[in-house]
Design a protein around this motif. Structure first.
Motif, PDB file in Angstrom:
ATOM      1  N   THR B 152       0.841  -1.199   0.000  1.00  0.00           N
ATOM      2  CA  THR B 152       0.000   0.000   0.000  1.00  0.00           C
ATOM      3  C   THR B 152       0.877   1.252   0.000  1.00  0.00           C
ATOM      4  OG1 THR B 152      -1.537  -1.246   1.355  1.00  0.00           O
ATOM      5  CG2 THR B 152      -1.965   1.097   1.131  1.00  0.00           C
ATOM      6  N   GLY B 153       1.955   1.203   0.793  1.00  0.00           N
ATOM      7  CA  GLY B 153       2.873   2.335   0.828  1.00  0.00           C
ATOM      8  C   GLY B 153       3.510   2.579  -0.521  1.00  0.00           C
ATOM      9  N   ARG B 155       2.293   1.865  -3.376  1.00  0.00           N
ATOM     10  CA  ARG B 155       1.302   2.301  -4.349  1.00  0.00           C
ATOM     11  C   ARG B 155       1.194   3.823  -4.380  1.00  0.00           C
ATOM     12  NH1 ARG B 155      -4.151   0.299  -2.856  1.00  0.00           N
ATOM     13  NH2 ARG B 155      -3.098  -1.691  -2.744  1.00  0.00           N
ATOM     14  N   THR B 156       1.429   4.469  -3.205  1.00  0.00           N
ATOM     15  CA  THR B 156       1.234   5.917  -3.163  1.00  0.00           C
ATOM     16  C   THR B 156       2.438   6.694  -3.699  1.00  0.00           C
ATOM     17  OG1 THR B 156       2.014   5.943  -0.898  1.00  0.00           O
ATOM     18  CG2 THR B 156      -0.358   5.883  -1.210  1.00  0.00           C
ATOM     19  N   ILE B 157       3.575   6.012  -3.905  1.00  0.00           N
ATOM     20  CA  ILE B 157       4.691   6.736  -4.507  1.00  0.00           C
ATOM     21  C   ILE B 157       4.930   6.189  -5.909  1.00  0.00           C
ATOM     22  CG2 ILE B 157       5.795   7.219  -2.306  1.00  0.00           C
ATOM     23  CD1 ILE B 157       7.817   5.009  -2.976  1.00  0.00           C
ATOM     24  N   ASP B 158       5.530   6.976  -6.750  1.00  0.00           N
ATOM     25  CA  ASP B 158       5.779   6.538  -8.108  1.00  0.00           C
ATOM     26  C   ASP B 158       7.132   5.833  -8.148  1.00  0.00           C
ATOM     27  OD1 ASP B 158       6.024   6.102 -10.736  1.00  0.00           O
ATOM     28  OD2 ASP B 158       5.895   8.190 -11.352  1.00  0.00           O
ATOM     29  N   ASN B 184      10.745   6.599   1.706  1.00  0.00           N
ATOM     30  CA  ASN B 184       9.435   6.994   1.213  1.00  0.00           C
ATOM     31  C   ASN B 184       8.310   6.071   1.666  1.00  0.00           C
ATOM     32  OD1 ASN B 184       9.256   9.432  -0.565  1.00  0.00           O
ATOM     33  ND2 ASN B 184      11.077   8.468  -1.403  1.00  0.00           N
ATOM     34  N   SER B 252      -0.229   6.941  10.364  1.00  0.00           N
ATOM     35  CA  SER B 252      -0.950   7.059   9.097  1.00  0.00           C
ATOM     36  C   SER B 252      -1.217   8.519   8.753  1.00  0.00           C
ATOM     37  CB  SER B 252      -2.261   6.287   9.161  1.00  0.00           C
ATOM     38  OG  SER B 252      -3.150   6.947  10.022  1.00  0.00           O
ATOM     39  N   LYS B 257       0.017  11.164   1.052  1.00  0.00           N
ATOM     40  CA  LYS B 257      -1.328  10.847   0.585  1.00  0.00           C
ATOM     41  C   LYS B 257      -1.261  10.219  -0.800  1.00  0.00           C
ATOM     42  CE  LYS B 257      -3.924  11.838   4.006  1.00  0.00           C
ATOM     43  NZ  LYS B 257      -3.049  11.094   4.913  1.00  0.00           N
ATOM     44  N   SER B 258      -0.608  10.903  -1.697  1.00  0.00           N
ATOM     45  CA  SER B 258      -0.430  10.383  -3.037  1.00  0.00           C
ATOM     46  C   SER B 258       0.484  11.376  -3.722  1.00  0.00           C
ATOM     47  CB  SER B 258      -1.759  10.278  -3.772  1.00  0.00           C
ATOM     48  OG  SER B 258      -1.530   9.706  -5.035  1.00  0.00           O
ATOM     49  N   ARG B 261       1.935  11.397  -8.667  1.00  0.00           N
ATOM     50  CA  ARG B 261       1.694  10.277  -9.569  1.00  0.00           C
ATOM     51  C   ARG B 261       1.196  10.796 -10.908  1.00  0.00           C
ATOM     52  NH1 ARG B 261       0.176   4.943  -8.409  1.00  0.00           N
ATOM     53  NH2 ARG B 261      -1.818   5.332  -9.348  1.00  0.00           N
TER      54      ARG B 261
END
Lengths: 354, 263, 303
Positions: B152-153, B155-158, B184, B252, B257-258, B261
Motif C-alpha cells: 500500500t505504501g 502504491r502511493t509513490i511513483d 518513502n 498514518s 497521501k499520493s 503520480r
C-alpha cells in the motif's frame, strides 16, 4: 400560463437555522426545458431535490399535473433523475440498469426488453447492453443514466449537473444530445447547472438563482440581453461595468470621467448628481467608430488576448478596464498595448443596473 | 429515517456494551487480589515476577528480529514486483495470503518434522537454531500484514520514476532501496512493524511447540496456576495492543497521501 | 487491510502485455524475488506439503489412505465437528453483527465520533486474541466473573441455566470478541463504497428500500462479505491459544487435539497427526476454493 404542468409555490427550505431556499416560485409548462442557473450554494440543487422528493420543503407546495406531491416519497413521484456522478449500479449491465425502473414496476420481461432496446437506440448505444458500467467512458455512462431515467416514462426529467464530470468536448456533444432527446420525447425537464453557457444554449427558460431566491426567470435571450439585476448581469456572460454620474437628468446626459454620453429614457427617475452603474457586453462595443454607435469614450489599450477567431482587447478608461471583442481579420494587425484608442457603442445597449 | 437512526444507536450501544463489559470486568477482577479492597496488588506481583520480565524481554527481542526479517524479506520483493515483475504479482500476493489459510499450528508442526536434529537443516538441534526458527515462524505469520502495509505504501509513490531519477544520478541498487525507496515507504513499513509486534508479542502456539521461554507460554502458565494475575496480564496485553494500534493510527497521519503520480 | 481475502488467482488469468512478457525471459530479473521465493518454499510451502504427503504415508513411507480413514474415529470426528461448529457460528455471527455495526456507523446517521471510535477500537480488538482474551472472558463470564456474579445477585444464575464459558457457546462468545471487529475493519470500506446517489437513483426509479437493497446493495457488498466470512472461518478454525487457555483440554477442538499430538504423540501414530493437519488445511482450503469459484463466477462486474 393558464395551466402549468409543474408548479412550485412559495417553497422554503431551512436546514436548522440556515435558510437555503426562501420563497421560491416557478411554473413550468408541459414539455418545457427549464434550467436552474446559479453559483454553488444558491439553492438550485435543493429545489431540484425537493421536486424529486429527497428533501421535504419547510413550507410551500409542489404540484405536478394538478396533483400536490409535496409530501410524496421519491419512489411514488414518477420522476426520472440523472446525477452528476452517473450513479449507475455497478453490479448490473447497461441493459439491466436501464431495465431497473421497469423491473421494480413489474413490467413483463418481453415488454421491458423491447423498451430497453428502444432506449439504447435513443442514446445511440444499441450494442452496449451487455457491458458493465466500468467498461464505459464517462459520456457513455451518463447517456446510460439518461436512458435509465427515461425508461419508465417519467412525468418529469430532473438533471442535476449531469455534464459537470465530463470533459469539454463530450460536454458539448452530450448537451446537444440531451436537448434533442428531450424535444423528441417532449418531456418536461429541469436542468441544474452552474455553467451559464450550458444554460443559455440548451434551455427554453432559465431561472437564475442566488441566495436561495430566483433573481430572474426568462428565455435565454432575455436573460442575457436584459438582465434584471446586477447579479444576473454579472453572472451571465462577461460584463463591463462603468461608474457614471448623472450630469443632467432632463436631457439624459451621464458623465463618465471627462466625457459625456446620452442615455435618454434609461435613467428611470434618477436625479442629477446620482451615481449609476452602467453595464455593457463586450460584443456591443467596437474599437473606433461604427455606424449606429452614438456614444464614444476614449482611453488606452491595456492588454490584448488572442483567442483564435476573436481578439479580446481591454481598454483602460479612467480607473476601469473595458473588455471588447473584435473578429480576427488577417489583414488588420491587432492593436498595440499603450496605443490611444476610442471605443464606441450604441446607447441602446447600455444597461443601467439597479 | 428516524427509526433507522434509532436502530443505529441500539446497534452501536449493544456493540459497545459487548466490547466494554469484558474489559471492565477484567479490570475489576484484576484489582480484587487484596481481600475487601481494590488494589493494584496483582499488577505489582506480575510486574515484579522475574519470569514475567524474562519472558517479556525474550518476546520483545523476538519481535524485533521478526520485524527486521520481515522488512528485509518484504520491502525488496514488493518493490521489485512493482518495478520489474508485475506479472508475478498475483502469485506473490497469493503466497503472502497463505498464512491466513494455513493455521499456525500446522506450519509449526511442519517445521518440527522438517527441521529436526537429524534433518539436513537441523534448526532444532541448538537453542540459537530454534530461536531462529521461532523468528522465521513469526515472520511467516506476519507476512500477510507486512506485505499489505508495504505494498500500500509503494502504491502511493511513483516507484518507477523515483528509481529512474536515482539511476540517472548514479545510484546503485543498495542505495536506491535504502536511501530512496525505504524512506518513502517508512511510514508504511513502521505500520507493518507495529502490527507485527502486536501479533507476535503474546503469540502462544509456535513458541509453546518450539519450547521457547516466550511471553505467550508464560501467560498460559500463569493462567493455569493463578487467579488474579491473569486478569492483570490481560489488561497489560490489551494496553500493549492498544499502544501498537495507536502508533499505527498516528503514523498514518504522516503517510504521503499520493505524491506526484502521473495518472 | 481492505481486502484480505484470496483474490490472487482470480487476477492470474490476465494476459500479459508483450513488454512485460519479454521480461520473463531474463533470469536476472528473477533474482530480485529469489529470497522471498526461497523463504516461502522453505518455511511455508514445503513444510505444509511435507505434512500433506505424510498424511498419505504409513510409518514405512508407503502410500496409504489409512490415516485419512482413521480420522473418522469418534474422538477426532467429534473434534472436527465441534471445531467446525464453533468456526461456523463465530464467523457467521461475527459477520452479521460486524456488518450491522458497520452499517450503523456508516449509514445510521450517528455522530462522526462513533465511526472513528468504532474503527479505532475494532483495529485493537481484532488483534486482541490468544491467551489474554481467554483471561478476560474468564474474569467476565467465569464462575467468579463480574457478569456472572452480578447476574446471580439479581437472581439469574447463568451456570444453573447450563451456560459455561468452557463450552461451545462460551468459546463462540469469546471468539466473537475478535471476529466482530475484524469484520467491521474489513467491511466498512465496502459499505463506504455504496454511493448515496445509487439509493436516490433507485428511489426515483420507483424502487422501495427493500428492492434497492435486494437488487443493488446486497449484490455489491456480497463478495467482500463472503470473502470476510471465509477469512473469519479460517481465523477461528486454526486458533488454539484462546481455547487452550480458556478450557485447558476440556473442549476438544481440532487444534487442541493436534497440539496434544505434537507434544506427546497421544494418538500413538505420527502419521495420524499429519492426517489431522491435512484435514485442517483441507477444510480451510475448501472454503477458499469455494470463495474463489464463487467470485470468478458471479462477479464479472468487478474490475
Amino acid at each position: 400560463m393558464a395551466d402549468p404542468f409543474l408548479s412550485i409555490q412559495h417553497v422554503k427550505k431551512a436546514f436548522g437555522p440556515t435558510t437555503v431556499v426562501e420563497d421560491f416560485n416557478l411554473d413550468i409548462e408541459r414539455g418545457e426545458f427549464v434550467s436552474f442557473l446559479g453559483p454553488s450554494g444558491c439553492g438550485k440543487t435543493t429545489v431540484l431535490r425537493m421536486v424529486a422528493g429527497f428533501e421535504e420543503p419547510t413550507a410551500g407546495s409542489i404540484i405536478v399535473g394538478g396533483k400536490d406531491v409535496t409530501r410524496l416519497k421519491p419512489n411514488q413521484r414518477n420522476v426520472g433523475m440523472v446525477f452528476q456522478a452517473y450513479a449507475l449500479f455497478p453490479n448490473l449491465t447497461v441493459a439491466q440498469n436501464v431495465a431497473f425502473g421497469l423491473k421494480v414496476a413489474g413490467v413483463a420481461k418481453a415488454e421491458s426488453d423491447r423498451r430497453v432496446a428502444e432506449m439504447l437506440e435513443l442514446i445511440k448505444l444499441p450494442q452496449m447492453g451487455d457491458r458493465y458500467p466500468y467498461q464505459l467512458s464517462g459520456g457513455q455512462q451518463q447517456r446510460v443514466a439518461l436512458a435509465r431515467a427515461l425508461a419508465p416514462k417519467p412525468k418529469l426529467l430532473l438533471l442535476d449537473e449531469p455534464l459537470s464530470a465530463l470533459d469539454a468536448k463530450v460536454r458539448v456533444s452530450l448537451r446537444d444530445e440531451i436537448r434533442a432527446i428531450q424535444k423528441e420525447l417532449g418531456i418536461t425537464t429541469i436542468f441544474v447547472t452552474h455553467d451559464q453557457e450550458e444554460a443559455l444554449s440548451i434551455s427554453d427558460r432559465i431561472a437564475v438563482m442566488y441566495g436561495g431566491k430566483a433573481e430572474q426567470v426568462g428565455a435565454p435571450f432575455e436573460i442575457y440581453n436584459r438582465p434584471a439585476t446586477k447579479f444576473v448581469a454579472n453572472f451571465v456572460g462577461t460584463l463591463n461595468v462603468l461608474e457614471g454620474v448623472v450630469s443632467d437628468a432632463g436631457s439624459g446626459r451621464v458623465r463618465i470621467n471627462a466625457e459625456e454620453i446620452g442615455l435618454k429614457g434609461k435613467l428611470n427617475g434618477s436625479k442629477t448628481g446620482d451615481t449609476l452603474s452602467l453595464a455593457l457586453r463586450p460584443e456591443a462595443i467596437a474599437l473606433g467608430p461604427r455606424p449606429g454607435h452614438d456614444a464614444t469614450l476614449s482611453g488606452e489599450i491595456a492588454d490584448v488576448h488572442f483567442l483564435g477567431s476573436v481578439i479580446r482587447v481591454r481598454v483602460g478608461i479612467g480607473g476601469s478596464k473595458i473588455s471588447l471583442d473584435t473578429f480576427n481579420n488577417s489583414s488588420t494587425p491587432p492593436p498595440n498595448v499603450g496605443d490611444k484608442a476610442e471605443i464606441s457603442f450604441s446607447s441602446g445597449d447600455v444597461l443601467v443596473l439597479h | 429515517m428516524k427509526s433507522g437512526k434509532f436502530w443505529a444507536w441500539v446497534t452501536f450501544i449493544l456493540g459497545a456494551a459487548y466490547f466494554f463489559i469484558p474489559l471492565i470486568a477484567t479490570m475489576e477482577f484484576s484489582m480484587r487480589m487484596k481481600r475487601g479492597e481494590y488494589s493494584f496488588e496483582a499488577y505489582r506481583v506480575v510486574l515484579g515476577d522475574p519470569r514475567f520480565q524474562e519472558s517479556f524481554t525474550f518476546s520483545v527481542v523476538a519481535a524485533v528480529f521478526t520485524i527486521i526479517l520481515g522488512v528485509l524479506l518484504v520491502v525488496p520483493t514488493a518493490y521489485w514486483i512493482r518495478l520489474r515483475l508485475p506479472q508475478l504479482r498475483p502469485v506473490v500476493e497469493f503466497v503472502t495470503l497463505l498464512p491466513l489459510v494455513i493455521p499456525a499450528i500446522v506450519i509449526v508442526f511442519g517445521y518440527i518434522r522438517m527441521y529436526g536434529s537429524n534433518s539436513p537443516l537441523p534448526f532444532l538441534s541448538s537453542d540459537m537454531g530454534t530461536n531462529a526458527l521461532l523468528v522465521i515462524g513469526y515472520a511467516t505469520l506476519a507476512l500477510p500484514y507486512m506485505y499489505r502495509a508495504v505494498d500500500t505504501g509503494l502504491r502511493t509513490i511513483d516507484v518507477r520514476t523515483l528509481t529512474e531519477a536515482a539511476q540517472i544520478l548514479g545510484a546503485g541498487w543498495t542505495t536506491i532501496i535504502s536511501r530512496v525507496i525505504l524512506p518513502n515507504v517508512l511510514i508504511a513499513v513502521l505500520s507493518g512493524a507495529f502490527l507485527t509486534f502486536a501479533i507476535v508479542i503474546g503469540e502462544f502456539t509456535i513458541a509453546s511447540l518450539l519450547n521457547r521461554p516466550a511471553f505467550g507460554p508464560y501467560l498460559q502458565n500463569i493462567g493455569a496456576n493463578r487467579a488474579y494475575e491473569p486478569a492483570a496480564l490481560a489488561i497489560i496485553a490489551f494496553v500493549i495492543t492498544w499502544g501498537c494500534m495507536s502508533v499505527i493510527q498516528v503514523l498514518s497521519r504522516f503517510a504521503p497521501k499520493s505524491a506526484n503520480r502521473p495518472n | 487491510m481492505t481486502d484480505i481475502s484470496l483474490s490472487g488467482p482470480a487476477a492470474a488469468g490476465k494476459t500479459l502485455p508483450p513488454a512485460q512478457a519479454s521480461a520473463m525471459r531474463l533470469p536476472t530479473q528473477w533474482l530480485g524475488v529469489a529470497p522471498f521465493i526461497i523463504f516461502a518454499l522453505m518455511f511455508l510451502i514445503l513444510p505444509t506439503l511435507y505434512l500433506i504427503l505424510g498424511a498419505f504415508q504409513n510409518v514405512d513411507g508407503a502410500f496409504t489412505l489409512e490415516n485419512i480413514v482413521e480420522l473418522a474415529q469418534p474422538t477426532i470426528r467429534a473434534a472436527y465437528w465441534i471445531s467446525i461448529k464453533v468456526s461456523v457460528a463465530s464467523s457467521l455471527l461475527g459477520a452479521f453483527i460486524g456488518l450491522a455495526i458497520a452499517i450503523a456507523i456508516v449509514r445510521g446517521g450517528l455522530p462522526n465520533w462513533t465511526r472513528s471510535a468504532t474503527l479505532t477500537f475494532s483495529g485493537v480488538a481484532s488483534q486482541f486474541a490468544g491467551v489474554p482474551l481467554a483471561f478476560a472472558f474468564l474474569a467476565t463470564l467465569g464462575r467468579l466473573g463480574l457478569v456472572t456474579v452480578l447476574l446471580r445477585s439479581v437472581g439469574v444464575d447463568l451456570y444453573q441455566y447450563g451456560f459455561n464459558v468452557l463450552s461451545f457457546w462460551g468459546l463462540t462468545l469469546t471468539y466473537l470478541y475478535f471476529q466482530i471487529p475484524l469484520m467491521v475493519v474489513i467491511i466498512t470500506p465496502a459499505i463506504d463504497g455504496i454511493r448515496k446517489e445509487w439509493g436516490e437513483a433507485a428511489a426515483t426509479l420507483g424502487a422501495t428500500q427493500w428492492q434497492y437493497w435486494r437488487m443493488v446493495v446486497i449484490p455489491v457488498i456480497w463478495p467482500s462479505f463472503l470473502g470476510t466470512v471465509i477469512l473469519l472461518f479460517a481465523n477461528s478454525f486454526g486458533a488454539i491459544a484462546t481455547a487452550y487457555a480458556l478450557t485447558g483440554s476440556s473442549l476438544n477442538i481440532v487444534p487442541i487435539v493436534l497440539y496434544a499430538q505434537i507434544r506427546g504423540d497421544v494418538l500413538h501414530n505420527a502419521n495420524l497427526g499429519y492426517a489431522i493437519a491435512f484435514g485442517m488445511i483441507f477444510i480451510t482450503g475448501l472454503a477458499n476454493i469455494f470463495y474463489i469459484w464463487f467470485r470468478t463466477r458471479s462477479e464479472r462486474w468487478l474490475k
